[in-house]
Design an enzyme around this catalytic site. Structure first.
Site, PDB file in Angstrom:
ATOM      1  N   ASP A  98      43.246  51.375   2.398  1.00  0.00           N
ATOM      2  CA  ASP A  98      43.207  50.313   3.563  1.00  0.00           C
ATOM      3  C   ASP A  98      44.979  49.829   3.976  1.00  0.00           C
ATOM      4  O   ASP A  98      45.745  50.091   3.059  1.00  0.00           O
ATOM      5  CB  ASP A  98      42.222  49.381   3.580  1.00  0.00           C
TER       6      ASP A  98
ATOM      7  N   GLU B  51      45.047  53.608   7.836  1.00  0.00           N
ATOM      8  CA  GLU B  51      46.305  52.750   8.352  1.00  0.00           C
ATOM      9  C   GLU B  51      46.200  52.631  10.026  1.00  0.00           C
ATOM     10  O   GLU B  51      47.012  51.966  10.355  1.00  0.00           O
ATOM     11  CB  GLU B  51      47.429  53.683   7.900  1.00  0.00           C
TER      12      GLU B  51
ATOM     13  N   ASP C 291      39.186  49.958  14.415  1.00  0.00           N
ATOM     14  CA  ASP C 291      37.813  50.150  13.863  1.00  0.00           C
ATOM     15  C   ASP C 291      36.953  50.435  14.852  1.00  0.00           C
ATOM     16  O   ASP C 291      37.154  49.728  15.921  1.00  0.00           O
ATOM     17  CB  ASP C 291      37.307  48.894  13.013  1.00  0.00           C
TER      18      ASP C 291
HETATM   19  C1  GLA Z   1      39.552  47.564   7.695  1.00  0.00           C
HETATM   20  C2  GLA Z   1      39.155  48.870   7.842  1.00  0.00           C
HETATM   21  C3  GLA Z   1      37.522  49.049   8.041  1.00  0.00           C
HETATM   22  C4  GLA Z   1      37.023  48.473   6.764  1.00  0.00           C
HETATM   23  C5  GLA Z   1      37.521  46.995   6.545  1.00  0.00           C
HETATM   24  C6  GLA Z   1      36.952  46.321   5.155  1.00  0.00           C
HETATM   25  O1  GLA Z   1      39.145  46.946   8.948  1.00  0.00           O
HETATM   26  O2  GLA Z   1      39.849  49.601   9.042  1.00  0.00           O
HETATM   27  O3  GLA Z   1      37.124  50.254   8.000  1.00  0.00           O
HETATM   28  O4  GLA Z   1      37.400  49.345   5.472  1.00  0.00           O
HETATM   29  O5  GLA Z   1      38.801  47.091   6.476  1.00  0.00           O
HETATM   30  O6  GLA Z   1      37.462  45.009   4.987  1.00  0.00           O
END
Ligand code: GLA
Length: 387
Positions: free
Chosen positions: A148, A181, A203
């Protein structure tokens, strides 16, 4: 002179081979399950074991799903030697035992870290510990790392991800490298030799469309962010529009069918994020539609292209290794509509006769010439294979 030229060439070659991501993995988009979308930070040994068991029992494993990935929140601290420590309450048997359990089911095991000082949920990140963490993962039997991008300050994404790539390579264990990323530094332009897959978007949210207040976007909005990146995907290096929300309750069955169809036509990783032990039949049917999965997993490895995007109608076209063409016909509108695919959209001569198979009805629809009209419900997708 000749010798020095040779030396220069050798040096250049060794520098190159150090750089190239040549782990032989993810020749087709990875398929699996990840804890985040359903369980979030409450992930624990039990829930991961249950997911692994259910992956086998439900038939998901037979359908091609392979990786069981623990997302954020498994880690709590570092010991006095700097080794990463798993939460002893949530993972009492330790990560190695869990990996062994997953392997015992004939599945592969994945884990999560972050290029910054802390993960997105505030757990210890891998910054400064890349090689040590990679060694630990390899010792535990990790087959997949999601990495991440929270708390990275002014770090350069290409440099940070390359460091972890090299650390993973140095372990000698084949580990799929999943870069998360969010597309901020356009990883598709530089990451083909860094990661096996890279997130291209924020996300995913468990909804059809729109953006979240702070971050996140619904399935069709995510598709828009990923739709024009087809040139950058291929065997071993994929665009990743984030994991699946299919079965998590925020969309209709029709919308989930579209979500899955679109991920398949975009050659996206198929990482389920629902409760595999408790799937409604219609959800299981979506996630295990072998004809749609075959579109995603086609060995030619082409990401589908959007050839039409107007009047609430989207058409995506994906060439397949056997010469067939897969097509997803999407109704983004609020009413049912007839959407017509023209042979020109697929680069076929107008007088060509083409056999068409419906991949949701599992039915040969007959032979068509010039056009194919699909009756598509609101937010639905007709998915066909043209032979
Ligand atoms: C970010 C990532 C997600 C998940 C969360 C976990 O938002 O994009 O896919 O892994 O962190 O905290």
């Amino acid at each position: 002179m000749r010798n020095s030229l040779l030396a220069v060439a050798c040096l250049a070659w060794s520098a190159y081979s150090l750089q190239a991501l040549d782990n032989g993995l993810a020749k087709t988009p990875p398929m699996g399950w990840n804890s985040w979308n359903k369980i979030g930070c409450n992930v624990a040994e039990d829930s991961v074991k249950k997911a692994a068991d259910a992956m086998v029992k439900s038939g998901m494993k037979d359908a091609g799903y392979q990786y069981i990935v623990i997302d954020d929140c498994w880690q709590v601290s570092r010991d006095e030697d700097g080794n990463i420590v798993a939460d002893p309450q949530k993972f009492p048997s330790g990560i190695k035992a869990l990996a062994d359990y997953v392997h015992g089911l004939g599945l592969k095991f994945g884990i999560y870290s972050d290029a910054g000082t802390k993960t997105c949920a505030g757990r210890p990140g891998s910054r400064g510990y890349e090689f040590q963490d990679a060694r630990t993962y390899a010792k535990w039997g990790v087959d997949y790392l999601k990495y991440d991008w929270c708390n990275t300050g002014k770090e350069n994404a290409e440099a940070a991800y390359s460091t972890m790539r090299d650390a993973l390579a140095k372990t000698g264990r084949p580990i799929v490298f999943s870069m998360c990323e969010w597309g901020t530094a356009k990883p598709w332009t530089w990451a083909a030799n860094v990661g096996n897959l890279w997130r291209t978007t924020t996300d995913i949210l468990d909804q059809w469309e729109g953006k979240g207040k702070e971050y996140g976007a619904g399935a069709i909005t995510i598709v828009d962010m990923n739709a024009d990146l087809a040139d950058y995907a291929g065997p071993g290096h994929w665009n990743d529009p984030d994991m699946l929300e299919v079965g998590n309750g925020g969309m209709t069955t029709t919308e989930y069918r579209s979500h899955f169809s679109l991920w398949a036509i975009l050659a996206a990783p198929l990482i389920a994020g629902n409760d595999l032990g408790n799937m409604q039949p219609e959800i299981a049917e979506i996630l295990m539609n072998k004809e749609v999965i075959a579109v995603d997993q086609d060995p030619l490895g082409k990401q589908g292209r959007r050839v039409k995007h107007e009047n609430d109608q989207d058409i995506f076209v994906k060439p397949m290794q056997d010469g067939n063409v897969a097509v997803a016909i999407v109704n983004r509108g609020k009413e049912e509509q007839t959407i017509t695919l023209k042979w020109a959209d697929v680069n076929f001569a107008a007088n060509k006769s083409v056999a068409i198979r419906d991949l949701w009805q599992h039915k040969d629809l007959g032979t068509f010439t010039g056009t194919f009209a699909a009756q598509v419900p609101s937010h639905g997708t007709a998915m066909i294979r043209m032979k």
